[in-house]
Design a protein around this motif. Structure first.
Motif, mmCIF file in Angstrom:
data_model
loop_
_atom_site.group_PDB
_atom_site.id
_atom_site.type_symbol
_atom_site.label_atom_id
_atom_site.label_comp_id
_atom_site.label_asym_id
_atom_site.label_seq_id
_atom_site.Cartn_x
_atom_site.Cartn_y
_atom_site.Cartn_z
ATOM 1 N N GLY A 186 0.824 -1.213 0.000
ATOM 2 C CA GLY A 186 0.000 0.000 0.000
ATOM 3 C C GLY A 186 0.850 1.251 0.000
ATOM 4 N N GLY A 187 1.980 1.204 0.670
ATOM 5 C CA GLY A 187 2.874 2.364 0.685
ATOM 6 C C GLY A 187 3.405 2.666 -0.702
ATOM 7 N N VAL A 188 3.796 1.620 -1.414
ATOM 8 C CA VAL A 188 4.291 1.799 -2.781
ATOM 9 C C VAL A 188 3.176 2.369 -3.665
ATOM 10 C CG1 VAL A 188 5.141 0.615 -4.827
ATOM 11 C CG2 VAL A 188 5.999 -0.039 -2.576
ATOM 12 N N PHE A 189 2.021 1.722 -3.630
ATOM 13 C CA PHE A 189 0.906 2.123 -4.484
ATOM 14 C C PHE A 189 0.458 3.553 -4.187
ATOM 15 C CE2 PHE A 189 -2.570 1.030 -7.256
ATOM 16 C CZ PHE A 189 -2.093 -0.064 -7.937
ATOM 17 N N SER A 190 0.271 3.851 -2.904
ATOM 18 C CA SER A 190 -0.259 5.171 -2.559
ATOM 19 C C SER A 190 0.768 6.271 -2.808
ATOM 20 C CB SER A 190 -0.727 5.199 -1.101
ATOM 21 O OG SER A 190 0.339 4.873 -0.242
ATOM 22 N N SER A 191 2.059 5.964 -2.593
ATOM 23 C CA SER A 191 3.053 7.019 -2.817
ATOM 24 C C SER A 191 3.160 7.370 -4.298
ATOM 25 C CB SER A 191 4.420 6.611 -2.252
ATOM 26 O OG SER A 191 4.887 5.454 -2.889
ATOM 27 N N PHE A 192 2.964 6.378 -5.169
ATOM 28 C CA PHE A 192 3.046 6.678 -6.598
ATOM 29 C C PHE A 192 1.765 7.322 -7.130
ATOM 30 C CE2 PHE A 192 6.613 3.538 -6.827
ATOM 31 C CZ PHE A 192 7.522 4.375 -7.446
ATOM 32 N N PHE A 193 0.601 6.952 -6.593
ATOM 33 C CA PHE A 193 -0.637 7.342 -7.275
ATOM 34 C C PHE A 193 -1.587 8.266 -6.514
ATOM 35 C CE2 PHE A 193 0.594 3.297 -9.352
ATOM 36 C CZ PHE A 193 0.795 3.809 -10.619
ATOM 37 N N VAL A 194 -1.462 8.364 -5.181
ATOM 38 C CA VAL A 194 -2.447 9.193 -4.466
ATOM 39 C C VAL A 194 -2.323 10.688 -4.811
ATOM 40 C CG1 VAL A 194 -3.104 10.052 -2.171
ATOM 41 C CG2 VAL A 194 -3.066 7.610 -2.614
ATOM 42 N N PRO A 195 -1.104 11.279 -4.805
ATOM 43 C CA PRO A 195 -1.042 12.740 -5.022
ATOM 44 C C PRO A 195 -1.717 13.191 -6.321
ATOM 45 C CG PRO A 195 1.056 11.941 -4.230
ATOM 46 C CD PRO A 195 0.224 10.721 -4.496
ATOM 47 N N ILE A 196 -1.524 12.463 -7.412
ATOM 48 C CA ILE A 196 -2.095 12.916 -8.684
ATOM 49 C C ILE A 196 -3.625 12.865 -8.634
ATOM 50 C CG2 ILE A 196 -1.865 10.650 -9.825
ATOM 51 C CD1 ILE A 196 -1.544 14.118 -11.469
ATOM 52 N N HIS A 197 -4.181 11.880 -7.925
ATOM 53 C CA HIS A 197 -5.647 11.813 -7.825
ATOM 54 C C HIS A 197 -6.195 12.949 -6.990
ATOM 55 C CE1 HIS A 197 -6.747 8.161 -9.967
ATOM 56 N NE2 HIS A 197 -5.536 7.729 -9.652
ATOM 57 N N VAL A 198 -5.483 13.295 -5.906
ATOM 58 C CA VAL A 198 -5.910 14.426 -5.082
ATOM 59 C C VAL A 198 -5.892 15.691 -5.932
ATOM 60 C CG1 VAL A 198 -5.455 15.777 -3.005
ATOM 61 C CG2 VAL A 198 -4.948 13.335 -3.025
ATOM 62 N N LEU A 199 -4.822 15.856 -6.683
ATOM 63 C CA LEU A 199 -4.671 17.048 -7.514
ATOM 64 C C LEU A 199 -5.757 17.115 -8.592
ATOM 65 C CD1 LEU A 199 -2.702 19.446 -7.857
ATOM 66 C CD2 LEU A 199 -1.463 18.077 -9.530
ATOM 67 N N LEU A 200 -6.008 15.971 -9.242
ATOM 68 C CA LEU A 200 -6.984 15.961 -10.350
ATOM 69 C C LEU A 200 -8.414 16.072 -9.849
ATOM 70 C CD1 LEU A 200 -5.656 13.161 -12.730
ATOM 71 C CD2 LEU A 200 -5.759 15.608 -13.194
ATOM 72 N N LEU A 201 -8.801 15.111 -8.989
ATOM 73 C CA LEU A 201 -10.214 15.004 -8.617
ATOM 74 C C LEU A 201 -10.600 15.920 -7.465
ATOM 75 C CD1 LEU A 201 -10.480 11.130 -8.863
ATOM 76 C CD2 LEU A 201 -11.495 12.789 -10.428
ATOM 77 N N GLY A 202 -9.621 16.318 -6.660
ATOM 78 C CA GLY A 202 -9.941 17.144 -5.492
ATOM 79 C C GLY A 202 -9.724 18.621 -5.723
#
Lengths: 117, 249, 140
Positions: free
Chosen positions: A18-34
């Motif tokens: 989860g650390g690997v997955f979230s570190s690579f992909f969470v920020p861009i989703h926050v930026l795009l969708l949020g």
């Protein structure tokens, strides 16, 4: 060889994934969708085409993994942080129950959501 | 130029009072003096009752570790000039039981160290007639860094997990377990997995990284523990999924 | 005196003083504080996982539910929340990448890839992944 009574390596494996997955992909989703989407920073695709994109089999798998693994990652960290901040071993069992339990419920909910999208 | 410096020593004299107290000493500031020299001066010239451990005075024996202004340090390799104008606060290493003044009880650590079996465990002993165990430079490089540990216990004092959780075997013990796990002559991994996968093992570590910052010998226990977690998790899943005996070698 | 014994020495002075850790231990060193901040990123990662789940539900519930959800996201509170989440999420990514070499040792024959190169590789892959996701979503 001794059978280990400790489940931490089990949870740690999901924490790590989860650390690997979230570190690579969470920020861009926050930026795009949020931020980009509600603030209208871009000419956004219509609801229909976004839904179509999310319904792609690969997108479904990706979204499920992103949500589920992020939850397990966070659950493990929150459990240990509670222990670190409260200095109390007695909170560890209930904290583990609540954290991993929450992650499991969230994962099941994500599974249903992604499946029925 | 400053002529003297104030040293505040945390003292614990069980027959006198059950709680520690601070005592101040004003000592002459000599250039090139280490903190250990200051303590030696106090003991020789001012107060013979002060107790502390030391031996080699050259950063090798690992006896003189103490908290210097809240940071674990080898007092022989820490110089008064770094702390000008003072005062310098000297306390026994954090997270250990204190026997007297600056002398800590290392029994707990010694027990933990023994549990991870930091010695060569060959599958079968090779008879002397078959000659020496050869090792290539690459095989030596795989573990050499971890052999540099001097058991000074600075990493235990630096690590909050050691303080929070008395069962944690701790940074140096895991680094020394890895020193043998990565040795080509050793086949004791399965026995060490039993300890390191269990409660109090490597998975109690939350990767604060302070052990590696405190280590005077650049052993990098943080890296040793992280690499163990990766190996250990794999072993855990093997033991969970594979038929009995297939995982341990 | 029996010098063979392995029992802990306490013949003459059995007392030990055991210092207790303060509740504020994480406040006492900058490195500890940064560690706690790093661990707290998990609260925001979890929060975002839930928000993403809600976003998907709104997306699946039809055009009207979707525009309602957009209105919710446009409220100042939600924008502020997302800013904070973004800050912590980026801190999570950067700390995760910088610590990756502690567990990951890459050896190519006798050459060990330096830790710094591994960190840089992680950051580059992160940026490429982010651009790819943005391109896939925005060019629909």
């Amino acid at each position: 060889m001794k059978k280990s009574q400790n489940n931490d390596p089990f949870w740690w494996s999901f924490f790590g994934a989860g650390g690997v997955f979230s570190s690579f992909f969470v920020p861009i989703h926050v930026l795009l969708l949020g931020l980009a989407l509600p603030l209208g920073w871009w000419l956004w695709p219509e609801h229909e085409s976004l839904l179509e994109l999310a319904r792609h089999p690969l997108a479904r798998i990706y979204l499920f993994l992103l949500i589920a693994l992020s939850l397990f990652h966070a659950a493990h960290r929150i459990r240990f942080t509670l222990h670190d901040l409260l200095l109390a071993h007695s909170v560890d069992k209930p904290a583990a129950f609540a954290c991993y339990g929450g992650a499991i419920i969230g994962t099941l909910y994500a599974m249903v959501t992604v499946w029925t999208l | 130029m400053q002529k003297s410096i104030k040293i505040e020593v945390k003292r614990y004299i069980p027959e006198k009072q059950p709680t520690p107290f601070y005592q101040e000493y004003e000592i002459p500031l000599e250039p090139k003096w280490g903190v250990l020299d200051a303590l030696t001066y106090i003991k020789d010239e001012m107060d013979g009752t002060l107790s502390f451990r030391w031996s080699c005075h050259m950063g090798v024996c690992g006896s003189c570790g103490m908290m210097v202004n809240g940071q674990p340090a080898l007092t022989c390799a820490t110089f008064l000039e770094e702390y000008l104008p003072g005062p310098i606060r000297i306390e026994p290493l954090d997270h250990f039981r204190v026997i007297r003044d600056l002398v800590i009880d290392t029994d707990d650590f010694m027990g933990k160290l023994k549990r991870v079996k930091p010695w060569l465990i060959p599958v079968e002993e090779k008879p002397l007639s078959e000659g020496e165990n050869k090792q290539t430079p690459a095989e030596l490089a795989a573990f050499k860094q971890y052999t540099l540990c001097i058991n000074c216990l600075l990493c235990y004092s630096a690590c909050p997990v050691v303080g929070l959780n008395e069962t944690f075997v701790g940074p140096a013990a895991i680094a020394l377990a890895q020193r043998y796990n990565y040795d080509s002559r050793d086949q004791g991994q399965a026995e060490r997995h039993d300890v390191l996968l269990d409660h109090g093992g490597a998975f109690d570590c939350t990767l604060i990284g302070e052990c590696s910052r405190a280590c005077p010998k650049h052993v990098d226990p943080t890296g040793a523990i992280q690499r163990y977690k990766a190996d250990g998790a794999l072993e855990y899943w093997k033991r969970l999924i594979l038929p009995r005996g297939a995982a341990s070698k | 005196m029996d010098t063979q014994t392995q029992a802990p020495y306490k013949r003459f002075r059995p007392e030990r003083y055991k210092p207790q850790m303060a509740l504020s231990w994480w406040w006492q060193k900058p490195t500890y504080l940064l560690y706690i901040l790093r661990e707290l990123t998990s609260v925001f990662v979890a929060t975002y996982a839930v928000i993403l789940l809600l976003t998907l539900r709104a997306l699946g519930a039809g055009g009207e539910a979707w525009s309602d959800w957009l209105t919710t996201l446009q409220s100042p509170g939600m924008i502020a929340l997302h800013l904070v989440i973004l800050l912590f999420a980026v801190y999570h990514s950067l700390t995760w990448f910088s610590l990756a070499p502690t567990a990951l040792v890459l050896r190519i024959k006798d050459y060990t890839v330096p830790a710094k190169a591994l960190v840089v590789a992680h950051v580059v892959i992160w940026l490429l992944c982010s651009i790819a996701i943005a391109a896939i979503v925005l060019t629909r």
